[in-house]
Design an enzyme around this catalytic site. Sequence first.
Site, PDB file in Angstrom:
ATOM      1  CD  GLN A   1     101.324  51.298 -13.397  1.00 43.73           C
ATOM      2  OE1 GLN A   1     100.962  51.713 -14.491  1.00 43.73           O
ATOM      3  NE2 GLN A   1     100.670  50.381 -12.729  1.00 43.73           N
TER       4      GLN A   1
ATOM      5  CE  LYS B   1      98.015  50.436 -16.476  1.00 37.31           C
ATOM      6  NZ  LYS B   1      98.388  51.405 -15.457  1.00 37.31           N
TER       7      LYS B   1
ATOM      8  CG  ASP C   1      94.409  55.674 -13.561  1.00 35.10           C
ATOM      9  OD1 ASP C   1      93.782  54.783 -14.173  1.00 35.10           O
ATOM     10  OD2 ASP C   1      95.560  55.506 -13.113  1.00 35.10           O
TER      11      ASP C   1
END
Length: 277
Positions: free
Chosen positions: A91, A47, A114
Amino acid sequence: MILDGKMVSSKIREDIKNEISSFSIKPKLVDIQIGHNEASDIYIKNKEKACLSVGIEFECVRFEESSNEEDIVRKIEELNNDKRINGILIQSPIPDKFDFKDLVNHIDPEKDVDGLTNINIGKLANNIDGMVSCTPFGIMKLLEYYEIDLTGKNVVIVGRSNLVGKPLFNLMLNKNATVTICHSKTVDLKLYTKNADILVVAVGSKHLIKEDMVKEGSVVIDVGINRVDGVLYGDVDFNSIYEHVSYITPVPGGVGPMTVAMLLYNTVKNYKKSNIF
Ligand code: NAD
């Protein structure tokens, strides 16, 4: 025909890079890691690399497993209030002692890149613009690029996670597909997959879907990532199925790169909304 996620994602990333080049202040994404996990370390590195390649600043905020939930919540609130931060994600997986859903819901929905807060899940279900989970969003962009129309199509999604299956259900329903979700308790999976015009598999089980489980001429999207002895495999037995379908995503090079591209897209989307450039 191959649905080339690598190629399509590189076009999206190129557009994002060009757009960012005109910004005086760079967008910024923060990834929160709680505890240690080797697979997560790789994802975070990827990322970071992707962000830097288009001009997005990236920071990983790390918490030890021994940290208090209150400390993490305080940090999330600090990031929410920081105008320089345009995207925040946690995460996964995180250690069992923490409640992922609870923590995620402390993220400002505008910065929830997300798409996992209750607000964004609700917006998606209501077909209102919001942050959409990157993997399903990437799948929709890939289908759009190849002009695969969903109207009236019989779509079967295998896997009902909050990250992939459930948001994809809503995205495809909003595009007028007839959508069925299968999962670990589904009796006779083949009965469903065999009748799918578009089959999406997001399970995490190497080659779960075999040649006799797909419809001739269908579209197959393989989300699965299974690392066996250092080699990546999808949930679909690509080699045996390829000749029988009209379109299929490879692993690697299909859905994975699209997911990363949409993370960048969502970060820039919030940046532009925040009017700081
Ligand atoms: P998850 O573990 O949260 O969910 C797995 C789902 O599969 C569950 O809903 C479960 O009911 C279902 N399932 C399990 N066994 C089954 C079976 N035998 N038959 C039918 N359904 C079954 O997983 P997830 O987070 O949705 O991820 C799924 C896979 O996709 C994993 O391999 C993950 O690494 C991968 N993934 C890839 C990307 C990407 O960008 N390519 C992104 C997210 C997840």
